[in-house]
Design an enzyme around this catalytic site. Structure first.
Site, PDB file in Angstrom:
ATOM      1  N   PRO A 152       1.832   6.801   0.239  1.00 44.12           N
ATOM      2  CA  PRO A 152       0.617   5.702   0.728  1.00 44.12           C
ATOM      3  C   PRO A 152      -0.752   5.606  -0.004  1.00 44.12           C
ATOM      4  CG  PRO A 152       1.011   7.360   2.618  1.00 44.12           C
ATOM      5  CD  PRO A 152       1.447   8.002   1.432  1.00 44.12           C
ATOM      6  N   CYS A 153      -1.393   5.187  -0.213  1.00 38.13           N
ATOM      7  CA  CYS A 153      -3.017   4.331  -1.008  1.00 38.13           C
ATOM      8  C   CYS A 153      -3.436   4.142   0.394  1.00 38.13           C
ATOM      9  CB  CYS A 153      -2.358   2.961  -1.142  1.00 38.13           C
ATOM     10  SG  CYS A 153      -3.939   2.759  -2.463  1.00 38.13           S
ATOM     11  N   ILE A 154      -4.351   5.659   0.774  1.00 38.16           N
ATOM     12  CA  ILE A 154      -5.212   5.008   1.820  1.00 38.16           C
ATOM     13  C   ILE A 154      -6.437   6.626   1.372  1.00 38.16           C
ATOM     14  CG2 ILE A 154      -5.177   6.723   3.896  1.00 38.16           C
ATOM     15  CD1 ILE A 154      -2.997   5.535   5.101  1.00 38.16           C
TER      16      ILE A 154
ATOM     17  N   ASN B 149       0.804  -1.229  -0.059  1.00 39.69           N
ATOM     18  CA  ASN B 149       0.069  -0.441  -0.061  1.00 39.69           C
ATOM     19  C   ASN B 149       1.092   0.953  -0.048  1.00 39.69           C
ATOM     20  OD1 ASN B 149      -1.793  -1.634   2.638  1.00 39.69           O
ATOM     21  ND2 ASN B 149      -2.458  -1.421   0.337  1.00 39.69           N
TER      22      ASN B 149
END
Length: 251
Positions: free
Chosen positions: A88-90, A80
Site C-alpha cells: 500500500p502507498c502510505i 494506492n
C-alpha cells in the site's frame, strides 16, 4: 528473552481485541509476534463493503521505532496499492522519517481500511486503476467486483509464473478483456474523498473533497512514458470507445 517489540505488540494485540473494530481482524502467526496476518473489509456505505482482503504485516525487533512492512496478499485493483508487490502507498509506512512512535497496530489497520474505501488520486501507484476510476467510476466498480468475485488467472505453463499468478491477480489483461466486453464511452464526472493518511490513534483521520481534474495532471505525464504492451492495448481500446456514437449505442 523477549524483545521490547514483543511486549509492545502483545499489548497492542490486546487493545485491538478490546476495541473489536468492525471489518478488521489481525493476529500473530509467529511465536515472537513479528509476523502477522490480517483481514480488512471495506467501510460501510461504500461499494468496497463486503469485500475482505488478506494482508501480512512483518515487524522487526526495532518496532515501534520503525514501521512494519505491510503487504496485501489479496491485491485490490486500487490506485494506492501496487499491483505487482501488493504494497500500500502510505507515506508513514514507506518512510522512516514520517513514521511516529505514537502509531500503533490499530492505527495502521484503520488507516488501511480508510485508504481502501477512499482512494487517493494524487500520485497513484496503480495508474491503470486511477485512470479508469477518474474516467468512469461505474466501470471501475464493476472491474473491482469482477476481479474480487472471479479472480482472473493468466494461463502460463511455467511453475514459477504459476506461483506468481497464485500470489497476485494479473489485472492488466483482465481490464483489457473487460473493456472488450463493455464497449462504451467513458464518462469523466468523478469526484472522490481525499484522506490524510498520517493519523495518530488519538486523532481522527481527516478527509477533504477534491475533484479529479487537477490531481490527474500530476501523474499523467509519467504514465505517458510507460510502454508496456498491455497498457497500449488498454489505451487503444479506450481511444476506440471514444469514437463510438453515444446516441446509436443508447438506441
Amino acid at each position: 528473552m523477549n524483545s521490547r517489540a514483543h511486549f509492545l505488540l502483545q499489548r497492542e494485540f490486546q487493545e485491538l481485541k478490546d476495541n473489536d473494530y468492525k471489518g478488521i481482524v489481525a493476529f500473530p502467526v509467529s511465536e515472537d509476534m513479528m509476523e502477522w496476518e490480517a483481514d480488512i473489509e471495506g467501510l460501510q456505505d461504500t461499494f468496497w463493503h463486503g469485500m475482505s482482503f488478506q494482508l501480512t504485516i512483518n515487524f522487526t525487533p526495532e518496532y515501534n521505532f520503525v514501521p512494519p512492512v505491510v503487504t496485501f496478499r489479496t491485491i485490490p485493483f486500487h490506485p494506492n496499492v501496487d499491483q505487482h508487490t501488493g504494497r500500500p502507498c502510505i507515506d508513514f509506512l514507506d518512510s522512516h522519517d514520517k513514521w511516529n512512535t505514537c502509531y500503533s497496530l490499530s492505527s495502521i489497520l484503520l488507516t488501511l481500511q480508510v485508504m481502501l474505501s477512499n482512494p487517493v488520486l494524487k500520485n497513484p501507484v496503480n495508474l491503470e486503476a486511477a485512470q479508469i476510476l477518474i474516467k468512469d467510476e461505474s466501470m471501475y466498480r464493476q472491474i473491482v467486483l469482477r476481479l474480487f468475485h472471479e479472480p482472473f488467472q493468466l494461463k502460463d505453463d511455467s511453475s514459477e509464473s504459476s506461483k506468481d499468478t497464485d500470489k497476485s491477480i494479473r489485472y492488466p489483461a483482465a481490464v483489457a478483456q473487460y473493456a472488450r466486453e463493455n464497449k462504451r464511452p467513458y464518462k469523466a464526472n468523478y469526484q472522490t474523498e481525499r484522506i490524510r493518511l498520517c493519523s495518530t490513534p488519538t486523532s481522527p483521520i481527516e478527509t477533504d473533497t477534491i475533484t479529479k481534474t487537477d490531481d490527474s495532471e500530476e501523474w499523467k505525464s509519467d504514465y505517458e512514458y510507460i510502454n508496456e504492451p498491455w497498457e497500449e492495448e488498454v489505451e487503444d481500446l479506450v481511444a476506440w470507445t471514444n469514437t463510438l456514437n453515444t446516441d446509436t449505442l443508447e438506441d
